[in-house]
Design a protein around this motif. Structure first.
Motif, short mmCIF file in Angstrom:
data_model
loop_
_atom_site.label_atom_id
_atom_site.label_comp_id
_atom_site.label_asym_id
_atom_site.label_seq_id
_atom_site.Cartn_x
_atom_site.Cartn_y
_atom_site.Cartn_z
N PHE A 260 0.83 -1.20 0.00
CA PHE A 260 0.00 0.00 0.00
C PHE A 260 0.87 1.26 0.00
CE2 PHE A 260 -3.38 -2.90 1.05
CZ PHE A 260 -4.51 -2.29 0.53
N PHE A 261 1.94 1.25 0.77
CA PHE A 261 2.84 2.40 0.82
C PHE A 261 3.41 2.70 -0.56
CE2 PHE A 261 7.20 4.07 1.42
CZ PHE A 261 6.92 5.22 2.16
N TYR A 262 3.94 1.68 -1.23
CA TYR A 262 4.48 1.85 -2.57
C TYR A 262 3.37 2.09 -3.60
CZ TYR A 262 9.29 0.26 -1.46
OH TYR A 262 10.58 0.15 -0.99
N GLY A 263 2.28 1.32 -3.50
CA GLY A 263 1.22 1.38 -4.50
C GLY A 263 0.57 2.74 -4.60
N GLY A 264 0.51 3.47 -3.52
CA GLY A 264 -0.08 4.79 -3.56
C GLY A 264 0.77 5.81 -4.28
N MET A 265 2.06 5.55 -4.42
CA MET A 265 2.98 6.55 -4.96
C MET A 265 3.26 6.38 -6.45
SD MET A 265 5.68 7.46 -1.94
CE MET A 265 6.25 5.82 -1.50
N VAL A 266 2.70 5.37 -7.08
CA VAL A 266 2.90 5.19 -8.52
C VAL A 266 1.66 5.64 -9.27
CG1 VAL A 266 4.53 3.29 -8.18
CG2 VAL A 266 2.09 2.79 -8.44
N ARG A 267 1.71 5.59 -10.61
CA ARG A 267 0.55 5.96 -11.41
C ARG A 267 -0.51 4.86 -11.38
NH1 ARG A 267 4.37 7.66 -16.35
NH2 ARG A 267 5.48 5.89 -15.42
N ALA A 268 -1.75 5.26 -11.62
CA ALA A 268 -2.87 4.33 -11.49
C ALA A 268 -2.70 3.11 -12.37
CB ALA A 268 -4.18 5.05 -11.82
N LYS A 269 -2.11 3.26 -13.53
CA LYS A 269 -1.96 2.14 -14.46
C LYS A 269 -0.96 1.10 -13.98
CE LYS A 269 1.46 4.58 -17.33
NZ LYS A 269 1.75 5.10 -18.69
N ASN A 270 -0.20 1.42 -12.92
CA ASN A 270 0.79 0.49 -12.37
C ASN A 270 0.55 0.14 -10.91
OD1 ASN A 270 2.49 0.44 -14.79
ND2 ASN A 270 3.03 2.55 -14.26
N THR B 99 11.66 12.25 -16.13
CA THR B 99 12.15 13.62 -16.36
C THR B 99 11.46 14.30 -17.55
OG1 THR B 99 14.02 13.16 -17.86
CG2 THR B 99 14.43 13.00 -15.47
N ARG B 100 10.58 13.59 -18.28
CA ARG B 100 9.89 14.20 -19.42
C ARG B 100 8.49 14.68 -19.06
NH1 ARG B 100 11.88 9.35 -23.07
NH2 ARG B 100 13.90 10.17 -23.71
N GLN B 101 7.91 14.07 -18.02
CA GLN B 101 6.60 14.51 -17.57
C GLN B 101 6.50 14.26 -16.07
OE1 GLN B 101 4.15 11.63 -19.90
NE2 GLN B 101 3.35 10.95 -17.93
N ALA B 102 5.59 14.99 -15.44
CA ALA B 102 5.39 14.80 -14.00
C ALA B 102 4.77 13.43 -13.74
CB ALA B 102 4.48 15.90 -13.47
N ILE B 103 5.33 12.70 -12.80
CA ILE B 103 4.81 11.39 -12.42
C ILE B 103 4.17 11.56 -11.04
CG2 ILE B 103 5.39 9.00 -11.91
CD1 ILE B 103 7.70 9.22 -13.91
N ILE B 104 2.84 11.59 -11.02
CA ILE B 104 2.08 11.98 -9.84
C ILE B 104 1.59 10.74 -9.09
CG2 ILE B 104 0.12 13.33 -9.01
CD1 ILE B 104 2.28 14.97 -10.39
N PRO B 105 1.73 10.72 -7.76
CA PRO B 105 1.17 9.61 -6.98
C PRO B 105 -0.32 9.46 -7.23
CG PRO B 105 2.59 10.97 -5.61
CD PRO B 105 2.42 11.70 -6.90
N GLN B 106 -0.78 8.20 -7.38
CA GLN B 106 -2.18 7.98 -7.74
C GLN B 106 -3.11 7.93 -6.53
OE1 GLN B 106 -4.20 4.91 -7.52
NE2 GLN B 106 -2.74 3.72 -6.31
N ASN B 107 -2.58 7.66 -5.32
CA ASN B 107 -3.47 7.51 -4.17
C ASN B 107 -2.68 7.74 -2.88
OD1 ASN B 107 -5.30 6.62 -2.18
ND2 ASN B 107 -6.26 5.19 -3.60
N VAL B 108 -2.53 8.99 -2.51
CA VAL B 108 -1.75 9.32 -1.31
C VAL B 108 -2.35 8.72 -0.04
CG1 VAL B 108 -0.86 11.22 0.11
CG2 VAL B 108 -0.77 11.38 -2.39
N PRO B 109 -3.69 8.65 0.10
CA PRO B 109 -4.23 7.95 1.28
C PRO B 109 -3.75 6.50 1.40
CG PRO B 109 -5.94 9.30 0.30
CD PRO B 109 -4.77 9.36 -0.63
N PHE B 110 -3.57 5.80 0.27
CA PHE B 110 -2.98 4.46 0.33
C PHE B 110 -1.61 4.50 0.99
CE2 PHE B 110 -4.90 1.41 -3.08
CZ PHE B 110 -6.12 1.49 -2.45
#
Length: 414
Positions: free
Chosen positions: A28-38, A186-197
């Motif tokens: 959950f800690f890691y999963g919240g910080m990646v993009r939704a598709k991953n 470095t080419r686009q912003a990679i935003i966390p998909q679920n910070v509450p996770f």
């Protein structure tokens, strides 16, 4: 023959379950910080360690780590859990001790995934964590805890600063370098998909860490109580210092930053938990904050795509904790050894040797394992697979349905 203590056994049953829970929490800690598709792929990288590393531990890992052998690795006396039964190991059943230690092997391997998420194919990853747990984790555990050369040298590592965190961070660094950065890093912003996770995972990790550190006393004892208290206070100090650094630098305190701070504090206190006073634990947690904080800032300016900053959090945090153990350890609290601040500067030198030996062996052995796997498999997802997302391409699932429903995945008949 030592007698089994019901009280110690009860505590270690609870501690084992608590540490096992830490691996899903890490997901959950890691999963919240990646993009939704991953998101699912990232969480699965933690969850599958429960199976692949756990079985490898039972078959051979435990024997290599904790059976009698040379200074470098154990023998096969406990292979397939032979000779591991209900007899006493200390004051608890041997099989419980082996199970408890297995939870450490599982989460250590899972930690590495934070540096290689969103780009490593899942099949090679499964092969990697199984081989790594046998070839890297088990020998280093033997060095420190299983009667190996670092333990005999006098290295202090109460619950895994070297064995778990520095070891995993060195492997993560190698993995990130060998795989290279994500295609849009470095080419686009990679935003966390679920910070509450991520916050949820942090809270469960902190809860489990009481079993991680407190259980490393292997008894319901004063040593466990000290480790328990230090596991509470050190991350509190890290969180305070980290938040102040955030406010001074950006005038904002981020939730991801707060979660990271708590984990850094937990990492840093791990090697010292049963060796330092609570006040020293607070100091240690506070010192760890700027070290990891500025390591993250520096890493973001490089081409190193350590996706979730395993090196800065676990490598830097673990190193700070291991070295400060050699300074702040206090015999009045641990009954074993003083550190440099209390008249024993030699202890700091031993800690430096343990840190360096762990980094060198883990990095070299990890590189060899990855390269060997690479001869037979494509380690890296293709650019198209990265674009679609590893949830669909590696698992045929999505974390979240979009619109009318999920993507329909058909078999490739070509």
């Amino acid at each position: 023959m030592p007698a089994i203590s019901p009280a110690d056994t009860a505590w270690m049953l609870v501690a084992t379950a608590m540490v096992l829970l830490m691996t899903p929490a890490l997901g959950f800690f890691y999963g919240g910080m990646v993009r939704a598709k991953n998101a699912l792929n990232t969480m699965m990288m933690s969850y599958v360690a429960l199976g692949f590393v756990g079985v490898a531990w039972a078959i051979i890992g435990y024997s290599l780590a904790f059976s009698e052998g040379g200074g470098l690795v154990g023998n096969l006396h406990f292979a397939f859990l032979n000779n591991v039964g209900l007899e006493a190991k200390g004051s608890i059943p041997h099989i419980l001790f082996a199970s408890y230690q297995g939870t450490f092997a599982v989460i250590t391997a899972a930690l590495i995934s934070g540096a290689i998420v969103e780009r490593m194919r899942f099949g090679p990853y499964l092969t990697f964590i199984a081989l790594w747990s046998i070839g890297v984790y088990a020998p280093i555990a033997h060095w420190v805890w299983g009667g190996g050369w670092l333990g005999k040298l006098g290295a202090l590592d109460f619950a895994g600063g070297t064995v778990v965190h520095i070891n995993a961070a060195a492997a993560a660094l190698v993995g990130a370098i060998v795989l290279g950065p994500r295609k849009d890093y470095t080419r686009q912003a990679i935003i966390p998909q679920n910070v509450p996770f991520t916050l949820l995972g942090t809270g469960i990790l902190w809860f489990g860490w009481f079993g991680f550190n407190g259980g490393s006393a292997l008894a319901a004892s004063t040593s466990a109580a000290l480790a328990f208290a230090n596991t509470m206070f050190a991350p509190m100090a890290t969180l305070v210092v980290w938040s102040l650094l955030d406010l001074m630098r950006t005038r904002k305190t981020t939730a991801v930053g707060a979660a990271t701070a708590i984990v850094v504090g937990l990492v840093a206190i791990t090697p010292a938990a049963g060796f330092v006073s609570p006040i020293s634990a607070i100091a240690l947690g506070g010192i760890a904050a700027p070290a990891s904080y500025f390591a993250i800032i520096w890493r973001a300016r490089t081409r190193l795509d350590d996706s979730l900053d395993v090196v800065a959090a676990h490598g830097v945090g673990g190193t700070v904790g291991a070295l400060l153990t050699g300074i702040l350890a206090e015999k009045a609290w641990n009954g074993a050894s003083d550190g440099a601040l209390f008249g024993n500067p030699r202890q700091l030198g031993i800690q430096v040797a343990a840190v360096l030996a762990t980094i060198v062996y883990s990095a070299v052995a990890t590189f060899v394992i990855i390269k060997v796997i690479g001869f037979g498999f494509n380690l890296r997802a293709s650019a198209k697979e990265e674009g679609i997302g590893l949830d669909v391409t590696q698992h045929g699932e999505e974390a979240y349905s979009r619109g009318e429903g999920a993507i329909l995945v058909r078999a490739d008949r070509s």
